[in-house]
Each structure stands twice: as structure tokens, then as C-alpha cells.
Design a protein around this motif. Structure first.
Motif, PDB file in Angstrom:
ATOM      1  N   ALA A  72       0.835  -1.200   0.000  1.00 20.53           N
ATOM      2  CA  ALA A  72       0.000   0.000   0.000  1.00 20.53           C
ATOM      3  C   ALA A  72       0.871   1.252   0.000  1.00 20.53           C
ATOM      4  CB  ALA A  72      -0.935   0.002   1.207  1.00 20.53           C
ATOM      5  N   ALA A  73       1.959   1.231   0.771  1.00 15.60           N
ATOM      6  CA  ALA A  73       2.861   2.386   0.839  1.00 15.60           C
ATOM      7  C   ALA A  73       3.483   2.668  -0.528  1.00 15.60           C
ATOM      8  CB  ALA A  73       3.955   2.146   1.875  1.00 15.60           C
ATOM      9  N   ALA A  74       3.881   1.609  -1.224  1.00 16.58           N
ATOM     10  CA  ALA A  74       4.466   1.791  -2.560  1.00 16.58           C
ATOM     11  C   ALA A  74       3.440   2.358  -3.533  1.00 16.58           C
ATOM     12  CB  ALA A  74       5.005   0.459  -3.079  1.00 16.58           C
ATOM     13  N   THR A  75       2.194   1.904  -3.403  1.00 17.47           N
ATOM     14  CA  THR A  75       1.121   2.412  -4.261  1.00 17.47           C
ATOM     15  C   THR A  75       0.837   3.873  -3.963  1.00 17.47           C
ATOM     16  OG1 THR A  75       0.118   0.201  -4.386  1.00 17.47           O
ATOM     17  CG2 THR A  75      -1.269   2.056  -4.984  1.00 17.47           C
ATOM     18  N   ALA A  76       0.768   4.225  -2.681  1.00 16.43           N
ATOM     19  CA  ALA A  76       0.536   5.623  -2.296  1.00 16.43           C
ATOM     20  C   ALA A  76       1.665   6.518  -2.808  1.00 16.43           C
ATOM     21  CB  ALA A  76       0.407   5.739  -0.779  1.00 16.43           C
ATOM     22  N   GLU A  77       2.894   6.043  -2.685  1.00 16.98           N
ATOM     23  CA  GLU A  77       4.054   6.806  -3.177  1.00 16.98           C
ATOM     24  C   GLU A  77       3.909   7.079  -4.677  1.00 16.98           C
ATOM     25  OE1 GLU A  77       7.882   8.640  -3.251  1.00 16.98           O
ATOM     26  OE2 GLU A  77       6.604   8.101  -1.552  1.00 16.98           O
ATOM     27  N   LEU A  78       3.493   6.067  -5.425  1.00 16.92           N
ATOM     28  CA  LEU A  78       3.282   6.228  -6.861  1.00 16.92           C
ATOM     29  C   LEU A  78       2.170   7.247  -7.130  1.00 16.92           C
ATOM     30  CD1 LEU A  78       3.904   5.193  -9.776  1.00 16.92           C
ATOM     31  CD2 LEU A  78       2.093   3.497  -9.411  1.00 16.92           C
ATOM     32  N   ASN A  79       1.082   7.144  -6.366  1.00 12.81           N
ATOM     33  CA  ASN A  79      -0.026   8.090  -6.544  1.00 12.81           C
ATOM     34  C   ASN A  79       0.401   9.520  -6.225  1.00 12.81           C
ATOM     35  OD1 ASN A  79      -1.854   6.092  -7.347  1.00 12.81           O
ATOM     36  ND2 ASN A  79      -2.467   5.653  -5.236  1.00 12.81           N
ATOM     37  N   PHE A  80       1.206   9.676  -5.193  1.00 13.13           N
ATOM     38  CA  PHE A  80       1.726  11.006  -4.850  1.00 13.13           C
ATOM     39  C   PHE A  80       2.573  11.563  -5.995  1.00 13.13           C
ATOM     40  CE2 PHE A  80       1.789  10.389   0.095  1.00 13.13           C
ATOM     41  CZ  PHE A  80       0.410  10.328   0.082  1.00 13.13           C
ATOM     42  N   ARG A  81       3.501  10.747  -6.489  1.00 10.04           N
ATOM     43  CA  ARG A  81       4.430  11.207  -7.521  1.00 10.04           C
ATOM     44  C   ARG A  81       3.712  11.554  -8.833  1.00 10.04           C
ATOM     45  NH1 ARG A  81       6.673  11.172  -3.521  1.00 10.04           N
ATOM     46  NH2 ARG A  81       5.914  13.288  -3.856  1.00 10.04           N
ATOM     47  N   ASN A  82       2.605  10.855  -9.103  1.00  2.00           N
ATOM     48  CA  ASN A  82       1.871  11.074 -10.347  1.00  2.00           C
ATOM     49  C   ASN A  82       0.818  12.172 -10.239  1.00  2.00           C
ATOM     50  OD1 ASN A  82       3.310   9.108 -11.726  1.00  2.00           O
ATOM     51  ND2 ASN A  82       1.845   7.486 -11.268  1.00  2.00           N
ATOM     52  N   SER A  83       0.733  12.819  -9.096  1.00  2.00           N
ATOM     53  CA  SER A  83      -0.276  13.851  -8.884  1.00  2.00           C
ATOM     54  C   SER A  83       0.297  15.239  -9.162  1.00  2.00           C
ATOM     55  CB  SER A  83      -0.779  13.797  -7.439  1.00  2.00           C
ATOM     56  OG  SER A  83       0.150  14.419  -6.566  1.00  2.00           O
ATOM     57  N   PRO A  84      -0.565  16.245  -9.321  1.00  2.00           N
ATOM     58  CA  PRO A  84      -0.078  17.615  -9.499  1.00  2.00           C
ATOM     59  C   PRO A  84       0.523  18.207  -8.226  1.00  2.00           C
ATOM     60  CG  PRO A  84      -2.378  17.384 -10.231  1.00  2.00           C
ATOM     61  CD  PRO A  84      -2.026  16.160  -9.459  1.00  2.00           C
ATOM     62  N   PHE A  85       0.382  17.475  -7.108  1.00  2.00           N
ATOM     63  CA  PHE A  85       0.811  18.003  -5.813  1.00  2.00           C
ATOM     64  C   PHE A  85       2.051  17.293  -5.277  1.00  2.00           C
ATOM     65  CE2 PHE A  85      -3.829  17.023  -5.972  1.00  2.00           C
ATOM     66  CZ  PHE A  85      -4.250  18.241  -6.487  1.00  2.00           C
ATOM     67  N   ASP A  86       2.791  16.622  -6.168  1.00  2.00           N
ATOM     68  CA  ASP A  86       3.858  15.724  -5.722  1.00  2.00           C
ATOM     69  C   ASP A  86       4.920  16.411  -4.869  1.00  2.00           C
ATOM     70  OD1 ASP A  86       4.492  16.902  -8.380  1.00  2.00           O
ATOM     71  OD2 ASP A  86       6.401  15.883  -8.079  1.00  2.00           O
ATOM     72  N   LYS A  87       5.161  17.690  -5.092  1.00  2.00           N
ATOM     73  CA  LYS A  87       6.194  18.385  -4.316  1.00  2.00           C
ATOM     74  C   LYS A  87       5.740  18.690  -2.890  1.00  2.00           C
ATOM     75  CE  LYS A  87       8.783  20.513  -8.121  1.00  2.00           C
ATOM     76  NZ  LYS A  87       8.569  19.343  -8.931  1.00  2.00           N
ATOM     77  N   ARG A  88       4.456  18.529  -2.625  1.00  2.00           N
ATOM     78  CA  ARG A  88       3.923  18.817  -1.281  1.00  2.00           C
ATOM     79  C   ARG A  88       3.436  17.561  -0.577  1.00  2.00           C
ATOM     80  NH1 ARG A  88      -0.469  21.384  -1.125  1.00  2.00           N
ATOM     81  NH2 ARG A  88      -1.107  21.491  -3.300  1.00  2.00           N
ATOM     82  N   LEU A  89       3.854  16.405  -1.080  1.00  2.00           N
ATOM     83  CA  LEU A  89       3.446  15.128  -0.499  1.00  2.00           C
ATOM     84  C   LEU A  89       4.668  14.258  -0.250  1.00  2.00           C
ATOM     85  CD1 LEU A  89       0.500  14.444  -2.943  1.00  2.00           C
ATOM     86  CD2 LEU A  89       0.207  14.691  -0.473  1.00  2.00           C
ATOM     87  N   SER A  90       4.686  13.568   0.868  1.00  2.00           N
ATOM     88  CA  SER A  90       5.765  12.620   1.143  1.00  2.00           C
ATOM     89  C   SER A  90       5.193  11.386   1.817  1.00  2.00           C
ATOM     90  CB  SER A  90       6.848  13.254   2.020  1.00  2.00           C
ATOM     91  OG  SER A  90       6.321  13.656   3.255  1.00  2.00           O
ATOM     92  N   LEU A  91       5.870  10.272   1.672  1.00  2.00           N
ATOM     93  CA  LEU A  91       5.371   8.981   2.163  1.00  2.00           C
ATOM     94  C   LEU A  91       6.456   8.266   2.951  1.00  2.00           C
ATOM     95  CD1 LEU A  91       4.990   5.690   1.696  1.00  2.00           C
ATOM     96  CD2 LEU A  91       2.934   7.064   2.122  1.00  2.00           C
ATOM     97  N   THR A  92       6.084   7.727   4.102  1.00  2.00           N
ATOM     98  CA  THR A  92       6.976   6.885   4.896  1.00  2.00           C
ATOM     99  C   THR A  92       6.293   5.547   5.142  1.00  2.00           C
ATOM    100  OG1 THR A  92       7.934   8.799   6.023  1.00  2.00           O
ATOM    101  CG2 THR A  92       8.239   6.641   7.065  1.00  2.00           C
TER     102      THR A  92
END
Length: 237
Positions: A72-92
């Protein structure tokens, strides 16, 4: 086969995630108050949908997501990176307990979670769904106690919960010095009994602001309030 949930401003890949995009997550993402928050933490981010919705709503915020399940974390990371908001999102990828215990001095203006909420119930045989859907009383004690330590002076915690779980969480919060500040009862229909509550906890103790939201106005007909709430997100509106 692709398992993509398409929003108006971003897509959510759900492949391999035990908890898919659902109404609870959409309501939490749309109803959470965070306009004055510069730093937000999404505990148990799953697909990342709540974090993405908050990033869309509040363009001056940075949102950290923490997720214990590696897939799930890897999927969320991918979703963050592919979004217009990627610079304001981080995943641990971590348990929230480890993440918060290892983040000494880090504070958030808002901590949100659509947490596991089936207490003292039969566990799901699927281990991923068990992690995503089930918790015990210790889980909520740790969630509140550790989150409290990482709130900024006017910071708040916002959760979506079934009513019975909400009552227990509110009592536990009060024990540690967090108070119910607002509650939104979620109903299927205007005449229905509420089945969820979105609660906001914080300090100091204030008069509680109470609201209701009905999802449907009739069978298979979304309410005007629900449509208005999600019109900037869901492609069906």
C-alpha cells in the motif's frame, strides 16, 4: 488488470491495497478543516486518497503520509508522484508508532486518519484486510497519545469512526487532555440513524460544533449537500 479510481484532478491506483477508495475516505478528505494548516500528517494513508484530497484543497500545505503495509505504501508513493501536488506530499512506510517515536520535535497543525475501527470483532482471514480494518483499544490509546505529542499549539486531530468507537475514542482523548471540538454525523438518508462521525479533537475545551450530512436524498439519488461537497473531486458530479 488496472485498478484506477479517477478523480477530477488526480488518479488513485488501488492495485494491491486492502482498502479501496471509499465513501469514508472521501468524506474525511472533503470535510476535514485544515485551511490554516501548513503541515498535515495522514496516518494509515492507504492509497493516499485523503492526503491527495487535502493537498488539492489546501495549496499551502505539505502532507506527510505514513502507511505500515509495504505494498500500500508503494502504491501511495506512486499516486503522490503522479499527482499535481507531488512536491507537497511525502510517504513513509512505517507503523505510526515508530514514525512518531522517531520524529522527536516534529509537529503538525493537523493529524488525520481513517483508522481501523472494528473493535473486539471477529478478525478478517485476509491479513491485509485485518490490518486495514481491525484495531484494539490499545491502538487508539497510542494513536491519541503519540499524536498529542506532535501537535502544534493549536493543532487538531480529525478522525472518521463508527459511533460506538467514536464514544470510546472521545473518552480516551479527554483522559489525556484532548477535547471534542466538532463532530459531523454521517447518515445514509436524512431520516437514517448516523452510522459514522467525523470528530475533531484539540485544545482548549470549547463548545462543540455539531453538524449532520446525509449522503442520499432518496434511493440512488445523492443529496445536494453531498454533491456540493465532492463536486471538485468526483467525476460523477
Amino acid at each position: 488488470m488496472a485498478d484506477i479510481f479517477r478523480f477530477k484532478c488526480f488518479d488513485v491506483d488501488q492495485a494491491g491495497c486492502a482498502m479501496k477508495v471509499n465513501t469514508d475516505a472521501a468524506l474525511l478528505g472533503a470535510l476535514t478543516e485544515g485551511r490554516h494548516a501548513s503541515k498535515i500528517l495522514d496516518i494509515g494513508t492507504g492509497t493516499g486518497v485523503v492526503a491527495l484530497m487535502l493537498a488539492q484543497r489546501f495549496p499551502d500545505t505539505h502532507v506527510d503520509g505514513v502507511e505500515i503495509d509495504p505494498l500500500a505504501a508503494a502504491t501511495a508513493e506512486l499516486n503522490f508522484r503522479n499527482s499535481p501536488f507531488d512536491k507537497r506530499l511525502s510517504l513513509t512506510c512505517s507503523s505510526f508508532q515508530d514514525y512518531l517515536r522517531q520524529s522527536a520535535g516534529k509537529t503538525y497543525d493537523l493529524i488525520v486518519s481513517n483508522p481501523p475501527f472494528f473493535l473486539d470483532s471477529l478478525k478478517n482471514a485476509d491479513s491485509k484486510k485485518q490490518t486495514a480494518r481491525h484495531a484494539d483499544a490499545t491502538f487508539f490509546s497510542e494513536l491519541l497519545e503519540l499524536s498529542f505529542l506532535h501537535l502544534s499549539p493549536k493543532g487538531q486531530i480529525c478522525l472518521i469512526l463508527p459511533l460506538s468507537t467514536s464514544a470510546l475514542v472521545e473518552a480516551e482523548a479527554k483522559r489525556i487532555g484532548l477535547f471534542l471540538q466538532s463532530e459531523i454525523a454521517i447518515l445514509s438518508f436524512p431520516s437514517s440513524t448516523p452510522h459514522r462521525k467525523i470528530i475533531t479533537l484539540g485544545t482548549p475545551e470549547t463548545a462543540v460544533r455539531s453538524e449532520e450530512l446525509a449522503i442520499y436524498k432518496a434511493e440512488k439519488q445523492y443529496s445536494d449537500q453531498y454533491r456540493e461537497l465532492l463536486k471538485n473531486f468526483l467525476t460523477i458530479f
